[in-house]
Structure formats: C-alpha cells, structure tokens
Design an enzyme around this catalytic site. Structure first.
Site, PDB file in Angstrom:
ATOM      1  N   GLU A  66      41.803 -26.231  79.127  1.00  0.00           N
ATOM      2  CA  GLU A  66      43.225 -26.495  79.334  1.00  0.00           C
ATOM      3  C   GLU A  66      43.786 -25.234  79.968  1.00  0.00           C
ATOM      4  OE1 GLU A  66      46.863 -26.111  79.338  1.00  0.00           O
ATOM      5  OE2 GLU A  66      46.777 -25.931  77.159  1.00  0.00           O
ATOM      6  N   LEU A  67      44.098 -25.319  81.260  1.00  0.00           N
ATOM      7  CA  LEU A  67      44.442 -24.131  82.029  1.00  0.00           C
ATOM      8  C   LEU A  67      45.922 -24.173  82.413  1.00  0.00           C
ATOM      9  CD1 LEU A  67      41.168 -24.091  84.170  1.00  0.00           C
ATOM     10  CD2 LEU A  67      41.586 -23.067  81.917  1.00  0.00           C
ATOM     11  N   LYS A  78      38.005 -17.515  68.603  1.00  0.00           N
ATOM     12  CA  LYS A  78      38.445 -16.273  69.226  1.00  0.00           C
ATOM     13  C   LYS A  78      39.887 -16.462  69.683  1.00  0.00           C
ATOM     14  CE  LYS A  78      38.098 -13.281  73.264  1.00  0.00           C
ATOM     15  NZ  LYS A  78      39.437 -12.842  72.937  1.00  0.00           N
ATOM     16  N   TRP A 112      47.762 -16.701  73.329  1.00  0.00           N
ATOM     17  CA  TRP A 112      48.757 -16.130  72.412  1.00  0.00           C
ATOM     18  C   TRP A 112      50.085 -16.883  72.416  1.00  0.00           C
ATOM     19  CZ3 TRP A 112      52.577 -15.486  75.766  1.00  0.00           C
ATOM     20  CH2 TRP A 112      52.251 -15.205  77.096  1.00  0.00           C
ATOM     21  N   ASN A 113      50.328 -17.796  73.359  1.00  0.00           N
ATOM     22  CA  ASN A 113      51.691 -18.313  73.498  1.00  0.00           C
ATOM     23  C   ASN A 113      52.100 -19.283  72.390  1.00  0.00           C
ATOM     24  OD1 ASN A 113      49.860 -20.146  74.636  1.00  0.00           O
ATOM     25  ND2 ASN A 113      51.330 -20.904  76.131  1.00  0.00           N
ATOM     26  N   CYS A 153      52.385 -23.475  79.197  1.00  0.00           N
ATOM     27  CA  CYS A 153      51.627 -24.048  80.311  1.00  0.00           C
ATOM     28  C   CYS A 153      52.294 -25.289  80.869  1.00  0.00           C
ATOM     29  CB  CYS A 153      50.191 -24.341  79.883  1.00  0.00           C
ATOM     30  SG  CYS A 153      50.049 -25.391  78.432  1.00  0.00           S
ATOM     31  N   GLY A 207      43.693 -21.238  78.602  1.00  0.00           N
ATOM     32  CA  GLY A 207      43.986 -19.943  79.195  1.00  0.00           C
ATOM     33  C   GLY A 207      44.156 -20.044  80.698  1.00  0.00           C
ATOM     34  N   SER A 208      43.842 -18.955  81.367  1.00  0.00           N
ATOM     35  CA  SER A 208      44.042 -18.868  82.805  1.00  0.00           C
ATOM     36  C   SER A 208      42.914 -19.556  83.568  1.00  0.00           C
ATOM     37  CB  SER A 208      44.109 -17.400  83.234  1.00  0.00           C
ATOM     38  OG  SER A 208      42.840 -16.778  83.068  1.00  0.00           O
TER      39      SER A 208
END
Length: 463
Positions: free
Chosen positions: A231-232, A157, A133-134, A265, A209-210
């Site tokens: 990409e975390l 998604k 969402w960022n 991130c 994401g995480s």
C-alpha cells in the site's frame, strides 16, 4: 548499532532512544515466532476472537494515554489520536465477530468428479509487517488483526520514530491473552529486512510506505518467492462537479486535506473543480485554509499539529517554493512557523502545471492544490492523469451522475460525496504505483492464506 528514537515534533527535542535488534538475534526471534505459530494456528477461531475482543476493550480504556504517545511521536492532535485508537478497537471487534464465518471452508458444490469439493483458508505462517508512522496504531491493526484471526504469526517493523506506540501495541495484545511470540514488535533496521524474508519460515510481507520502499521490499520478496502486499502513495483526486454550497464543500475538503497535517496516503491531494465553480471555490478554500489553527498536539484548539519530522516539514516547504518558481500561484501559507518543533502554515496553491512535480507526484503535507477543469470530461481527464491509483472522490448533488463518474476513475477506491473512508467492512488498496493487494474485510483474511483445495470421493476402485 542504530537506534529508534522519539523526537517530539512539537518541541524538536529527542526524548528517548531504543536500540535496534542486532542482526545475529533475528534467527532466535523467528524461532520463537514460528514455534508460537505452530500453536496459534491450532487455537480455535472463537478463542482467537475472544482475545481480540479483550484487546479492543484495553485499547478503548487507554485511549487518552495512547493518543498522547503518538502525539509526542509524530504530532497527531489528541482528538485525532483518540479517534484512531477507537478505530483500532472497532477493527478488532469487527474481525472477532465476522472472521469465523468468513474463514469457513468455501464449498464448491458444482465441481464435478468428486463427492465433495471445498477450499480451506489455512494460515501460511510467520509474516513480516513494515508499517509507517502516520497512523501508528491503525496501520498495524489493518494488517495484523485479520492475520491474527487467520492464525498467522506477525513480526512487526514499525517506523523508527514510533517506538513507544509499536511496543504498546504488542503489550496490549499480550495483556489481552495473545501468547508470546504470536505478535512481536521489532526494532528492525531496514537493512535487515532481507535477513528476515530470506528465512523459509517467514511466508510473506506487507508494506505500507513510499514507492521506493515498496519497490525494494517487493524485489526482496520476489527474490525469495514470498507473497507481498503493498500500500503505497497516492495523488488522489477529489472532483467537484456541482454543489449547492460552495463554501461548505470547500471547508470540508480543506479539513480533510489538512487532517494529520496532510500526511495521509488517501488525502484529497488534487482538488479538481469545474470552471463554473472554480473562482468561488478558491476564494472559500483560502478562507478555510487561513482559519486552520496550527498548534501543539495537546492544545484543544489545535486543528493541525506539526509535521512528523524536521525533514518532512522542510521537504514540503521546499517543494511548495519550487512549485511557485515553476509558475504555480501560492495564495496563502506554505511557510515554516517561527517556533520550536516542526510546524508550518497550511498552503493553498493553484495554476499548477499538470506535468510539474506537484502535478504528478504525491506531496505528503498540508498543501491544498486546486485545479480548474473546463467541464466534466476535462475533470475526468485530469483525475486520471496520474501514475497512482489509490483513492478518488467525486462531489455532486446528482448521485447517479456521481456513480457514473466514479466508475470511470482509475483507482482502487472511488467514492461519491465522501473521501478518506476506510473501515474493516470494505476493502482498502490501490492500483498502479499505489501498490497491489487489499486490506480490510474478507480480502484481508485471504491475502496470506493457503487456499487449500480438498476433494473427497468414496473409496470405490471399481467405479
């Protein structure tokens, strides 16, 4: 049935809900995407480029509207939202202009034993994107746009708090001429991701994401023998070796850290400053942090909006409080603000133990954390004392010194006298717990392709 919802972080109120896709409907959605892929892959690359150019024009023409959508979804200040939309338009045009040449077959003239040897870069098929969402538009664009140019189809998604922006992205692409089914926004329950990936026609997945989400998706992809790109997170260092203006540099780094309420991130999360500059830097950083104007996304005076959710805000505040209990010094901020919505004051922390939570792990929020280094060698030691490896920067008046230092930092992206840079012209991605694979530039065009070897000889059976 679970729902996707717009919960306005500026007010804390739920404005709209959206039903998620029933599991039993997923096969028909994949049917449509696969059928669309069969036609899209045969569409001339210049026609694909033309559609992306039209999409870029639409994104730019609707920049204010699109910025307001994400301002009410996840709290991004309007100025930053408009900049994000314009970056999406730039990305679309860059790929439209450059992808046709980058996707030309790679000739291998030195290959022996054939009259001609080359590699075609063919599309794989339907891909699943799982995005955060960022940066609601740009995260989608960084994955989807190059893959649309390749000829792949995309099932997207987006995060559950961004249902309006994710649907707007699809609508703009289709308004620009993208055939229905080539790009599909899915209100997909996370628990149904495996249902999508187990389908043979879905050839790969990209997740931003995480670490937890990345590990889960990577294991599912591996189970079904699907290509994945991750990409975390990051605990990115920004190392200050020298400067002729401590105040200006402190202001710049504080501005970068508090952009998007620190929910980036690649945000410079660990500011590592040599001891000769440390005291002056901390003093200047405190002034800069205290001058950050916190407000609603649509207030023109706002520097920093709310955090994306109540849970996100509360977690950041609680971890800052725990850091203080563990011995860190809180110079200012780090508190919930007494108003509706998910607001907090940006924080400045020092004396953080390198082995503590904030010393080791990513804090996704507006906390400026300053670490003292004895000298250049100690600064490098601290910078590399992490399990992440996304982005890192070094700040110095001596660019040759900066280059030598940057090339020793263990990260996917190392920058000198800049930070938080990303653009379609150069690759984006990390190593270690920050993930694998690359987005942007030619790297993005090759991540989800069949690198098809072709060798041609004359039909000469007696030779």
């Amino acid at each position: 049935m679970s729902t996707f919802a717009v919960t306005n972080p500026n007010t804390g109120r739920v404005e709209e809900t959206f039903d998620s896709v029933p599991t039993q409907e997923l096969p028909s959605i994949i049917d449509e995407a696969d059928e669309a892929f069969g036609k899209w892959r045969s569409t001339p690359v210049e026609q694909r480029a033309s559609i992306l150019r039209s999409a870029a024009d639409i994104f730019e023409s609707r920049a204010d509207e699109l910025a307001d959508i994400i301002g009410t979804e996840m709290g991004k200040p309007r100025k930053q939202g408009r900049a994000e939309v314009k970056k999406v338009a730039y990305t679309a045009r860059w790929y439209a202009d450059n992808a046709p040449e980058l996707l030309e077959p790679t000739e291998l003239p030195d290959a022996q034993g054939a009259d001609r040897t080359y590699v075609k870069h063919d599309p794989l098929g339907v891909l699943l994107g799982i995005m955060p969402w960022n940066f609601p538009y740009n995260q989608i664009a960084r994955f989807a746009i190059p893959n649309l140019m390749v000829g792949n189809a995309v099932l997207m998604k987006q995060a559950a708090i961004c249902p309006r922006s994710s649907q707007a992205f699809q609508e703009i692409l289709e308004e620009a001429g993208l055939p229905r089914g080539v790009y599909t926004n899915l209100y997909l329950n996370s628990s149904d991701a495996e249902k999508v990936l187990e389908d043979f026609r879905v050839k790969g997945v990209s997740l931003t994401g995480s670490e937890t989400a990345g590990a889960s998706v990577a294991s599912i992809a591996a189970k079904h023998l699907k290509k994945s790109v991750l990409e975390l997170g990051g605990n990115d260092p920004a190392v200050v070796l020298d400067t002729d203006d401590v105040t200006a540099l402190a202001q710049k780094l504080v501005t970068l850290r508090t952009a998007n309420a620190g929910q980036v991130c690649t945000s410079p999360k660990r500011l590592i400053v040599v001891q000769d500059l440390y005291d002056d830097f901390v003093s200047a950083a405190q002034e800069a942090v205290e001058n950050v104007t916190v407000g609603a996304y649509d207030d023109p005076e706002t520097d920093m909006g709310p955090l994306s959710s109540e849970g996100a805000r509360d977690e950041v505040v609680e971890r800052i409080q725990q850091a203080v209990q563990d011995g860190a010094t809180l110079h200012t901020g780090g508190e919930k603000l007494p108003r509706d919505g998910w607001f907090m004051s940006p924080a400045l922390l020092t004396d953080i133990d390198l082995d503590s939570d904030l010393g080791c792990n990513e804090l996704f929020g507006p906390a400026v954390m300053v670490f003292k280094a004895e000298d250049e060698a100690d600064a490098l030691r601290i910078a590399n004392r992490t399990q992440y490896g996304l982005m890192a920067s070094v700040w110095t008046q001596d660019t040759e010194r900066g280059q030598r230092f940057a090339e020793q930092i263990e990260a996917g992206m190392t920058l000198v006298n800049t930070h938080m840079d990303s653009s379609p012209e150069f690759p984006f991605g990390g190593i270690n717990n920050s993930g694998y694979g690359r987005e942007n530039a030619g790297w993005a065009l090759r991540e989800f392709t069949n690198e098809r070897l072709v060798r041609i000889n004359q039909h000469n059976l007696t030779g």
